[in-house]
Design a protein around this motif. Structure first.
Motif, PDB file in Angstrom:
ATOM      1  N   ALA A  50       0.953  -1.166  -0.159  1.00 43.28           N
ATOM      2  CA  ALA A  50       0.490   0.203  -0.096  1.00 43.28           C
ATOM      3  C   ALA A  50       1.111   1.696   0.060  1.00 43.28           C
ATOM      4  N   VAL A  51       2.294   1.072   0.715  1.00 42.89           N
ATOM      5  CA  VAL A  51       2.822   2.477   0.752  1.00 42.89           C
ATOM      6  C   VAL A  51       2.665   2.435  -0.735  1.00 42.89           C
ATOM      7  N   TYR A  52       4.388   1.798  -0.786  1.00 41.61           N
ATOM      8  CA  TYR A  52       4.619   1.027  -2.644  1.00 41.61           C
ATOM      9  C   TYR A  52       3.860   2.121  -3.069  1.00 41.61           C
ATOM     10  N   THR A  57       3.324   6.682  -6.848  1.00 44.84           N
ATOM     11  CA  THR A  57       2.095   7.984  -8.067  1.00 44.84           C
ATOM     12  C   THR A  57       2.533   9.600  -7.431  1.00 44.84           C
ATOM     13  N   SER A  58       4.109   9.429  -6.160  1.00 44.06           N
ATOM     14  CA  SER A  58       4.126  10.957  -5.782  1.00 44.06           C
ATOM     15  C   SER A  58       4.905  12.352  -6.336  1.00 44.06           C
ATOM     16  N   ALA A  59       5.296  13.010  -5.448  1.00 44.24           N
ATOM     17  CA  ALA A  59       5.620  13.934  -6.766  1.00 44.24           C
ATOM     18  C   ALA A  59       6.691  13.533  -5.939  1.00 44.24           C
ATOM     19  N   CYS A 320       0.349  17.111   9.047  1.00 50.61           N
ATOM     20  CA  CYS A 320      -0.520  17.330   8.318  1.00 50.61           C
ATOM     21  C   CYS A 320      -0.376  17.231   6.670  1.00 50.61           C
ATOM     22  N   HIS A 321       0.980  16.137   6.342  1.00 47.92           N
ATOM     23  CA  HIS A 321       1.039  15.629   5.318  1.00 47.92           C
ATOM     24  C   HIS A 321       1.344  14.318   5.359  1.00 47.92           C
ATOM     25  N   ASP A 322       1.321  13.007   4.248  1.00 50.07           N
ATOM     26  CA  ASP A 322       1.116  11.870   4.396  1.00 50.07           C
ATOM     27  C   ASP A 322       2.808  12.250   3.380  1.00 50.07           C
ATOM     28  N   PRO A 323       3.542  10.900   3.656  1.00 47.13           N
ATOM     29  CA  PRO A 323       5.114  11.548   3.270  1.00 47.13           C
ATOM     30  C   PRO A 323       4.926   9.703   2.183  1.00 47.13           C
ATOM     31  N   GLY A 325       2.379  10.498  -0.181  1.00 48.18           N
ATOM     32  CA  GLY A 325       1.570  11.018  -1.013  1.00 48.18           C
ATOM     33  C   GLY A 325       1.294  12.136  -1.319  1.00 48.18           C
ATOM     34  N   ASN A 326       0.879  12.672  -1.480  1.00 52.57           N
ATOM     35  CA  ASN A 326       0.314  13.985  -2.638  1.00 52.57           C
ATOM     36  C   ASN A 326      -0.247  15.195  -1.547  1.00 52.57           C
ATOM     37  N   ALA A 327       0.461  16.629  -1.617  1.00 50.31           N
ATOM     38  CA  ALA A 327      -0.100  17.631  -0.480  1.00 50.31           C
ATOM     39  C   ALA A 327      -1.435  18.235  -1.831  1.00 50.31           C
ATOM     40  N   THR A 328      -2.697  17.263  -2.283  1.00 48.22           N
ATOM     41  CA  THR A 328      -3.575  17.933  -2.929  1.00 48.22           C
ATOM     42  C   THR A 328      -4.847  17.425  -2.647  1.00 48.22           C
ATOM     43  N   LEU A 329      -4.964  17.276  -0.630  1.00 54.00           N
ATOM     44  CA  LEU A 329      -6.002  17.092  -0.658  1.00 54.00           C
ATOM     45  C   LEU A 329      -7.047  18.486  -0.383  1.00 54.00           C
ATOM     46  N   PRO A 330      -8.014  18.221  -0.433  1.00 53.36           N
ATOM     47  CA  PRO A 330      -8.987  19.623  -0.759  1.00 53.36           C
ATOM     48  C   PRO A 330      -8.471  20.523   1.085  1.00 53.36           C
ATOM     49  N   VAL A 331      -8.986  21.989   0.679  1.00 50.92           N
ATOM     50  CA  VAL A 331      -8.565  22.717   1.852  1.00 50.92           C
ATOM     51  C   VAL A 331      -8.734  22.579   3.197  1.00 50.92           C
ATOM     52  N   ALA A 332     -10.541  22.058   3.013  1.00 52.30           N
ATOM     53  CA  ALA A 332     -11.333  21.198   4.967  1.00 52.30           C
ATOM     54  C   ALA A 332     -10.361  20.446   5.257  1.00 52.30           C
ATOM     55  N   VAL A 333      -9.693  19.263   4.543  1.00 50.21           N
ATOM     56  CA  VAL A 333      -9.031  18.338   4.992  1.00 50.21           C
ATOM     57  C   VAL A 333      -7.953  18.580   5.906  1.00 50.21           C
ATOM     58  N   TYR A 334      -6.983  19.866   5.518  1.00 48.05           N
ATOM     59  CA  TYR A 334      -6.246  20.374   5.923  1.00 48.05           C
ATOM     60  C   TYR A 334      -6.603  21.967   7.407  1.00 48.05           C
ATOM     61  N   SER A 335      -8.081  21.703   6.976  1.00 48.07           N
ATOM     62  CA  SER A 335      -8.991  22.555   8.443  1.00 48.07           C
ATOM     63  C   SER A 335      -8.718  21.407   9.568  1.00 48.07           C
ATOM     64  N   GLN A 336      -9.040  20.369   9.291  1.00 42.57           N
ATOM     65  CA  GLN A 336      -9.760  19.453   9.709  1.00 42.57           C
ATOM     66  C   GLN A 336      -8.777  19.851  11.004  1.00 42.57           C
ATOM     67  N   LYS A 337      -7.022  19.467  10.135  1.00 46.44           N
ATOM     68  CA  LYS A 337      -6.070  19.492  10.554  1.00 46.44           C
ATOM     69  C   LYS A 337      -5.230  20.686  11.743  1.00 46.44           C
TER      70      LYS A 337
END
Ligand code: HEC
Ligand code: HEC
Ligand code: HEC
Ligand code: HEC
Ligand code: HEC
Ligand code: HEC
Length: 407
Positions: A50-52, A57-59, A320-323, A325-337
């Motif tokens: 899963a991690v792999y 697909t990440s930046a 805030c970041h999944d190392p 994954g990508n930083a492409t989550l909706p702002v509402a998700v970051y706002s939860q953090k």
């Protein structure tokens, strides 16, 4: 007829066998340029699927890559593939049999053609490099998502095309997992002679992209041990992030995300989880009296200026970041953090009385981490006299009065 068919069948079998054999040779005998302590990156997939599958697909994984047709961004079709410098000078992005090229035309005559050999970046922009002897050079035209178009490579002139900008090992240290390099004799022994002209890069030693072991360190023993001991479910011979203190966790990211203007003590390729940044950089030569850090590549120092960072002792990049994954989550998700720490009940929620129709909870980000233009990166599109800004999130979380203008 029959004989023909038989020899055809034999040829087919032989062909399949040769292809099979050559693949064995390719994967088995090519040692990792970083040394025997490193496993192949693909070997991680077997046990960490899963991690792999997320990481590839990440930046980070595409921070550098071979310039194949699949990896190169931008339009190569006529009408969309030129950068005009003046009435007789242009660079055209061309697809040829031997690859993708940037071709300089003077009075419609091609005078210089350089191939896209490597690409750097995918998320906001992509710049490209070509190899010449033991050096890499940046191509004059880059692709920018913000305008969905070609523009000058960062810092390049929009009136004079330039194919001579050297890219040294410094950029590879941030955009790849490894490249072996040595100083030419004039500069041997002087690490501060960080001038790309004296660095000889070894093309075949490039490990492109930011792979698992760039962050986690060499893992051949880890792989070997767990292959031999499939019943052991606790990790061996690998640094666990859970054992790192906060500063060590931050430094693991800050080694690449704290700006590129500091003097280096040793190559960042040597950085291993648990290491401290202080062993890699000297303190800044000139103390920055304005304390202004660029939004490009310096998320660490910006975050460090925030009260959230200074007055909580838990924020790291992973808050805030999944190392993987990508930083492409909706702002509402970051706002939860944000609301993990800032709540009405806790008495430290937003003090703004919002205008009608504004839901604070959906978007803390645009007001408190607004996008700002990078001072380090600006570019011009073809035919435009003014620079376009390169907008990135400020990681200095604060009250920005200007960002709140509501019409
Ligand atoms: C043969 C199986 C196997 C392979 C292959 C393998 N690992 Fe692991 N790894 C494990 C096991 C088992 C654990 C412990 C359980 C877990 O965290 O999943 C682990 C845990 C980890 C951890 C977490 C350590 C911790 O305690 O937090 C990291 C990081 C890691 N592996 C990295 C890698 C990398 C990088 C590769 C590829 C170079 C790799 N692993 C290949 C079996 C494997
Ligand atoms: C950009 C740096 C980076 C890269 C690249 C990276 N990791 Fe990680 N990895 C981390 C960090 C940081 C953590 C700890 C996450 C946390 O604290 O929540 C972690 C955690 C893990 C863990 C344990 C927790 C979990 O999520 O299962 C495993 C296993 C792991 N990584 C394997 C890998 C493998 C395999 C790859 C390559 C496919 C990889 N990592 C690439 C930074 C990275
Ligand atoms: C070896 C250098 C290096 C390390 C170590 C590194 N990064 Fe990055 N990171 C980069 C580069 C280069 C990019 C830009 C890629 C691009 O332009 O497409 C990037 C991009 C990102 C992005 C943006 C991705 C996106 O989808 O927009 C995030 C978020 C990020 N890094 C977080 C982290 C975190 C968290 C860590 C530590 C666990 C870390 N990085 C470690 C080099 C690094
Ligand atoms: C780990 C907890 C934590 C997280 C996560 C967090 N903060 Fe904070 N934040 C704090 C603390 C502690 C302070 C300082 C004390 C206070 O003002 O409550 C603070 C202060 C602030 C301030 C006042 C800044 C100033 O300069 O006066 C703002 C605005 C703020 N946070 C917004 C945010 C936003 C927006 C997010 C999400 C992007 C966020 N915070 C995430 C803990 C956190
Ligand atoms: C409080 C939450 C928070 C923390 C902590 C945080 N980030 Fe971010 N980061 C964000 C948000 C929100 C974005 C923008 C995502 C978007 O626009 O899609 C972002 C974007 C990025 C980007 C992409 C650049 C951009 O502007 O799109 C990079 C790179 C990045 N972060 C690196 C880091 C690093 C490195 C750290 C640790 C030093 C870190 N971040 C800590 C919230 C955070
Ligand atoms: C429309 C823009 C806007 C949005 C959306 C917004 N804020 Fe604010 N926030 C502000 C402004 C402006 C202030 C300063 C208000 C004042 O004058 O007291 C502020 C104040 C704060 C403060 C107190 C700062 C201090 O002085 O101590 C915190 C904490 C905070 N916001 C957190 C958040 C969080 C968390 C969210 C998301 C749930 C959020 N804000 C959403 C604009 C915004």
């Amino acid at each position: 007829m029959k004989k023909n068919r038989k020899s055809l069948a034999i040829a087919a079998v032989l062909f399949v066998f040769i292809v099979f054999l050559s693949q064995c040779i390719n994967t088995k005998t090519k040692p990792d340029p970083r040394g025997a302590a490193f496993a192949t990156e693909q070997s991680c997939r077997k046990c960490h699927q899963a991690v792999y599958d997320s990481a590839v697909t990440s930046a980070h994984f595409y921070a550098s890559a071979a310039a194949t047709a699949k990896n190169v961004l931008g339009n190569f079709n006529a009408g969309h593939n030129s950068f005009i410098y003046d009435s007789i000078t242009k660079v055209v992005m061309e697809q040829r049999d031997s690859g993708l090229y940037q071709v300089l035309y003077k009075n419609n005559q091609p005078t210089e053609a350089r191939r896209f050999d490597l690409v750097f970046g995918t998320r906001h922009a992509q710049t490209s490099l070509y190899w010449q002897d033991d050096h890499t050079y940046e191509l004059p035209v880059s692709y920018y998502h913000a305008v969905n178009n070609w523009g000058t490579s960062p810092g390049f002139s929009a009136t004079v095309p330039n194919f001579t900008r050297l890219i040294g090992v410094d950029s590879f240290e941030c955009h790849s997992s490894y490249i072996s390099h040595k100083k030419n004799s004039a500069a041997a022994g002087n690490y501060f002679a960080a001038d790309a002209a004296v660095e000889l890069l070894e093309k075949n030693s490039l490990v492109s992209g930011i792979g698992c072991q760039r962050c986690h360190g060499p893992a051949a023993r880890h792989v070997g041990f767990h292959e031999q001991n499939p019943n052991i479910k606790t990790a061996s011979f690998i640094v666990s992030n859970k054992t790192l203190n906060r500063q060590q966790q931050l430094d693991q990211c800050a080694v690449c995300h704290s700006g590129n203007d500091k003097r280096k003590l040793q190559s960042r390729f040597m950085f291993r989880p648990g290491d401290m940044l202080a062993n890699y950089f000297l303190p800044a030569v000139v103390a920055d009296s304005t304390n202004h850090f660029d939004v490009h590549g310096n998320q660490f120092n910006l975050l460090k200026q925030s009260k959230c960072f200074l007055q909580s002792n838990s924020i790291t990049c992973s808050s805030c970041h999944d190392p993987h994954g990508n930083a492409t989550l909706p702002v509402a998700v970051y706002s939860q953090k944000c609301m993990g720490c800032h709540t009405e009940a806790g008495g430290n929620f937003c003090t703004l009385t919002p205008a009608a129709g504004i839901a604070l909870k959906d978007n803390c980000i645009d007001c408190h981490m607004p996008k700002e233009a990078s001072g380090a990166i600006s570019f011009q599109v073809s035919g435009s006299a003014v620079s376009s800004s390169y907008l990135l999130r400020s990681h200095r979380i604060a009250v920005y009065k200007a960002a709140v203008k509501v019409n």
